[in-house]
Scaffold this active site. Structure first.
Site, mmCIF file in Angstrom:
data_model
loop_
_atom_site.group_PDB
_atom_site.id
_atom_site.type_symbol
_atom_site.label_atom_id
_atom_site.label_comp_id
_atom_site.label_asym_id
_atom_site.label_seq_id
_atom_site.Cartn_x
_atom_site.Cartn_y
_atom_site.Cartn_z
ATOM 1 N N ASP A 46 -122.176 -26.556 63.689
ATOM 2 C CA ASP A 46 -121.559 -27.564 64.541
ATOM 3 C C ASP A 46 -121.959 -28.987 64.179
ATOM 4 O O ASP A 46 -121.376 -29.936 64.693
ATOM 5 C CB ASP A 46 -121.905 -27.307 66.012
ATOM 6 C CG ASP A 46 -123.418 -27.263 66.257
ATOM 7 O OD1 ASP A 46 -124.183 -27.509 65.302
ATOM 8 O OD2 ASP A 46 -123.823 -26.979 67.399
ATOM 9 N N ASP A 88 -124.480 -29.097 58.814
ATOM 10 C CA ASP A 88 -123.863 -27.818 58.457
ATOM 11 C C ASP A 88 -122.680 -27.976 57.497
ATOM 12 O O ASP A 88 -122.216 -26.986 56.919
ATOM 13 C CB ASP A 88 -123.359 -27.103 59.719
ATOM 14 C CG ASP A 88 -124.479 -26.774 60.689
ATOM 15 O OD1 ASP A 88 -125.529 -26.313 60.214
ATOM 16 O OD2 ASP A 88 -124.306 -26.991 61.897
ATOM 17 N N ASP A 92 -125.395 -20.042 63.460
ATOM 18 C CA ASP A 92 -126.291 -20.994 64.097
ATOM 19 C C ASP A 92 -126.821 -20.357 65.376
ATOM 20 O O ASP A 92 -126.284 -19.350 65.854
ATOM 21 C CB ASP A 92 -125.520 -22.280 64.405
ATOM 22 C CG ASP A 92 -126.437 -23.424 64.793
ATOM 23 O OD1 ASP A 92 -127.653 -23.317 64.543
ATOM 24 O OD2 ASP A 92 -125.941 -24.412 65.355
#
Length: 861
Positions: free
Chosen positions: A584, A588, A334
């Protein structure tokens, strides 16, 4: 009455408000009636995610025995019990049961991501029914309900907004958007991506500022978070590389063992030996050939890796994840909070020809900063005055309260020594909206400060520092313009009244890359690990950060939905990669679960992401991923060292039995003695390899190919070599001892153990010659050797042990032969290492690497 599914089919975000209200059969002012809401609740069901049913405890426990080698061990235990060998049967069953219990406990703790998703949507909501605002639990909401949103509320269902008041929603957990999204009721095209549907508010997201009203268009499983719930529930967690290789190895070993056992029985019976004796010999062969200590060694080695990683800010939730990290070939990371600090930070202030560079990362206003020129201070004061945010110190960490962009302006002002006491009292304002794209505040005395997009502020000032703004934007910075006007307090504050404002300057900010993450990404790339950025943020923002990390265009995936993240992970895996995925947010979770190693953020991550992941980073830092990969590679090295150490003993034990049957001689070692060798040495000697420190070059070599077999040809050759040495040595010691049968067997057993001690020192490195490595690197090695020697002395000389294991005391000449054979075994392996390194040269594939045909051979052991 409409169904939630029908509403989703007509894409409410693409319809004007009046059509959505019509389809939902509701009222944009009075909402549903209580009676209608009750009827719809009975039809559509409560607004909660569906419960899931996992396997029962008994089924979960029985699943731990589903392994070919376990079947062989259970069969051996049953046969030994039938033949009256209670000790043998008890030991084998004990080993099997311990392994099953460990596996069961790990599995019980594993599947909790869906529970966390369900907890996220349990809240209360304000809803308009019969024209009156009432508080209800989120589970009571139905399609068509009119929900009131206020600052701080968690959105309780998927809503089509019908009215907004400066509404901004934090959707980062669902979409990955790094900034709160401004909302308004205007329709957007039907094909608009989830993250850009500005007229929708989704279940589980958070209202940061403003308020509004929305019609419920989806509840429970039909919401976007319900869609993620289904993805998580239907996503199969893949096996780790080690478990795949061990499974392949176990199947191959099972076939070999069963084949040899059957051959030994047939040959013995044809030679006229009693059938019962041949069954006993076959059991001895099977028990000897199976590495009973392997499951324990794997668990202990992984557990040690877990402890080491915890000290480096990586908490492992599932033991096999430790080894998976060492095999990782691709990291999907990410952007926000992992590569970046997840804190908007002003980097430059430009005003009156002056440029003020701002140091620091994050929301801390502390530290030494250069004095700001007067023109710069005026820009900073404008940013502090035209602002609704603040920063606070919470548990030794500065955090933003309100919009992150406005919080960054507060920090830059404080770094110049300005505080709220320097700001005149506010008496009026024009708040920021997505249409207005600027904010204005009027203060006592008629002073008005403006902030907003450069092009909007230029419309009031008539001029901007456009080249400077474009240059800053080209660096990936977000640029805001600031201006000052004077509008008397008796004049209405409107856009028209602001024309003629004076441009003060610019502030440029971004979410800065973590310095340690820059180094960590380079280290991963040097180690042959590809790094890709997968984010829900805009491509331009992602590209600017990717440039700082030297990531190619093809390594950046922006505006990615949960389904697309999951699809990307599957594609990477299908291409042969071992994929580590960081995340997070709720969006996801499916990809985290599907990845070979899911990595969640400990500070900023949602509970959903943490429960779906295999590993949690306590500092949300990519550099911890690099450290975890380093430890994972060391764990894999140590596991392989144990396997290479234990297999020759198991193979030689089986070959000793088979050879004795073929020659028609007495068994040099008995089944109960084989169990003694396997269990005592595996614990006292083999497990010391789990404490071996990582080798210096561990991050300077490419990752092992996922298709690489557990045992390469070079390693198989070494196993065969050591097995041959053990076979010849034990047979020679047995037949040349000259004493009674029990003494001869005692000598043979001690030869096995002494050779294992010697070979243990060989296995501390699979390629390097041993004199180059000191013993101080692993003091447990000497402890293990000392314990093993003490056990063998007890095995040889204690009367109780003599009775239990059919042994007898031996003399000094026998011990001399035992030590001599151990020295020979050590020397043979070191000579083989030297031969590979010096005679064949560097062109010879390393022991841990395959030749080209092997790398492609998925069927290899």
């Amino acid at each position: 009455m409409p169904s939630a599914t029908a509403e989703r089919d007509v894409a409410p975000h693409g319809l004007p408000v009046h059509e959505v209200v019509l389809i939902a059969e509701t009222d944009a002012d009075t909402g549903l009636s209580g009676a209608t809401a009750g009827e719809r609740l009975a039809t559509s069901g409560p607004n909660r995610l569906p419960e899931r049913r996992g396997p029962g405890r008994l089924r979960r426990m029985l699943g731990q025995f589903h392994n070919p080698l376990i079947y062989v061990l259970l069969g051996a235990a049953a046969l030994t019990a039938v033949l009256g060998e209670v000790v043998d049967a008890s030991v084998v069953l004990g080993v099997v049961l311990v392994n099953a219990i460990v596996g069961y406990l790990q599995e019980v703790r594993a599947e909790r991501a869906l529970d966390a998703l369900e907890a996220m949507v349990r809240t209360e909501a304000t809803v308009i029914r019969d024209g009156t605002a009432v508080r209800v639990t989120s589970e009571e909401l139905v399609p068509g309900d009119l929900v009131v949103l206020e600052e701080g509320d968690q959105v309780p269902a998927d809503l089509r907004l019908v009215r907004t008041r400066e509404l901004r929603v934090d959707e980062s957990a669902l979409t990955g958007e790094s900034q709160p999204v401004a909302k308004d009721p205007l329709p957007v095209p039907h094909d608009t991506a989830l993250a850009d549907r500005t007229n929708m508010a989704y279940s589980g997201t958070l209202v940061t500022t403003g308020g509004g009203r929305g019609v419920v268009v989806a509840t429970g499983a039909d919401t976007e978070i319900g869609h993620v719930h289904r993805l998580v529930g239907s996503t199969r967690a893949v096996q780790t590389p080690l478990t795949r290789k061990l499974a392949r190895f176990s199947k191959a070993l099972t076939v070999v063992i069963m084949g040899l056992a059957v051959v030994s029985v047939v040959i013995g019976v044809l030679r006229g030996e009693p059938f019962a004796d041949m069954v006993t010999a076959a059991v001895a062969l099977a028990v000897g050939a199976i590495p009973e200590g392997l499951p324990a060694a794997v668990t202990v080695t992984l557990a040690i890796g877990v402890a080491r990683m915890a000290r480096r800010n990586a908490v492992i939730r599932r033991l096999p994840a430790v080894e998976t990290l060492g095999s990782t070939t691709l990291v999907c990371t990410d952007k926000t909070g992992t590569l970046t600090a997840n804190a908007m930070t002003v980097r430059q202030v430009v005003a009156g020809g002056d440029r003020w560079e701002v140091d620091g990362i994050g929301y801390s206003p502390l530290g030494e900063h250069p004095p700001a020129p007067d023109a710069v201070r005026e820009v900073l004061l404008a940013g502090l005055a035209c602002n609704d945010a603040d920063v606070v110190l919470h548990e030794d960490r500065w955090t933003a309260v309100g919009d992150p962009t406005e919080a960054a302006l507060v920090v830059s002002a404080r770094k110049a020594g300005l505080t709220s006491d320097d700001v005149p009292e506010r008496v009026d304002e024009l708040p920021f909206t997505s249409q207005r794209r600027f904010m204005a505040t009027r203060h006592v005395g008629g002073v008005v400060y403006l902030k907003g997009a450069v092009e909007r502020i230029s419309g009031f000032t008539g001029s901007t520092d456009r080249p400077e703004a474009e240059a800053l934007a080209g660096q990936g910075l977000r640029v805001l313009a600031f201006a000052r006007a004077r509008v008397p307090e008796d004049v209405p504050l409107t856009e028209d009244a602001l024309h003629g404002a004076v441009l003060l300057g610019l502030q440029a900010m971004h979410d800065p890359p973590r310095p340690e993450a820059l180094e960590a990404v380079r280290a991963c790339q040097d180690a042959g690990i590809e790094v890709r950025m997968i984010t829900g943020d805009h491509f331009g923002t992602a590209r600017a950060i990717a440039d700082r990390f030297a990531l190619a265009d093809g390594a950046v995936h922006a505006r990615v939905s949960p389904e697309e993240k999951l699809k990307l992970v599957k594609e990477f895996q299908a291409a042969g990669n071992v994929v580590a995925m960081t995340g997070d947010g709720v969006n996801d979770a499916p990809a985290l679960r599907r990845a070979d190693i899911g990595v969640a953020m400990g500070r900023s991550g949602t509970e959903v992401a943490k429960q779906a992941a295999d590993m949690v980073l306590t500092d949300d830092n990519f550099s911890s991923i690099r450290a975890a990969v380093e430890e994972g590679r060391a764990v894999f090295d140590n596991l392989r060292k144990f396997i290479i150490w234990t297999l020759p003993t198991n193979m030689a034990e089986g070959l000793v039995i088979l050879t004795a049957i073929l020659l028609g001689t007495a068994l040099p070692i008995l089944p109960v003695q084989i169990l003694w060798i396997n269990m005592t040495t595996a614990v006292a000697l083999g497990l010391t390899l789990a404490f071996e420190p990582r080798e210096p070059e561990v991050m300077r070599r490419p990752p092992l190919p996922p298709s690489l077999p557990l045992l390469t040809r070079a390693l198989v050759h070494r196993i065969l070599l050591v097995s041959a040495v053990l076979l010849a040595g034990s047979f020679a010691a047995f037949h040349l001892s000259g004493g009674p049968l029990d003494e001869a067997r005692t000598v043979a057993v001690n030869v096995f153990v002494a050779a294992q001690i010697a070979y243990l020192f060989n296995c501390r490195s699979l390629e390097q010659l041993r004199p180059r490595v000191g013993l101080r690197r692993n003091p447990w090695l000497l402890v293990g050797v000392t314990v093993t020697i003490a056990l063998q002395l007890a095995f040889t000389y204690l009367p109780a042990m003599n009775t239990l294991f059919h042994t007898a005391p031996i003399g000094w000449s026998a011990w001399a032969a035992v030590v001599a054979l151990a020295v020979v075994a050590y020397g043979v392996v070191e000579l083989e290492k030297w031969w590979r390194r010096r005679i064949k040269g560097r062109a010879e594939p390393a022991l841990g690497a395959p030749s080209a045909p092997e790398a492609r051979d998925e069927s290899a052991v």
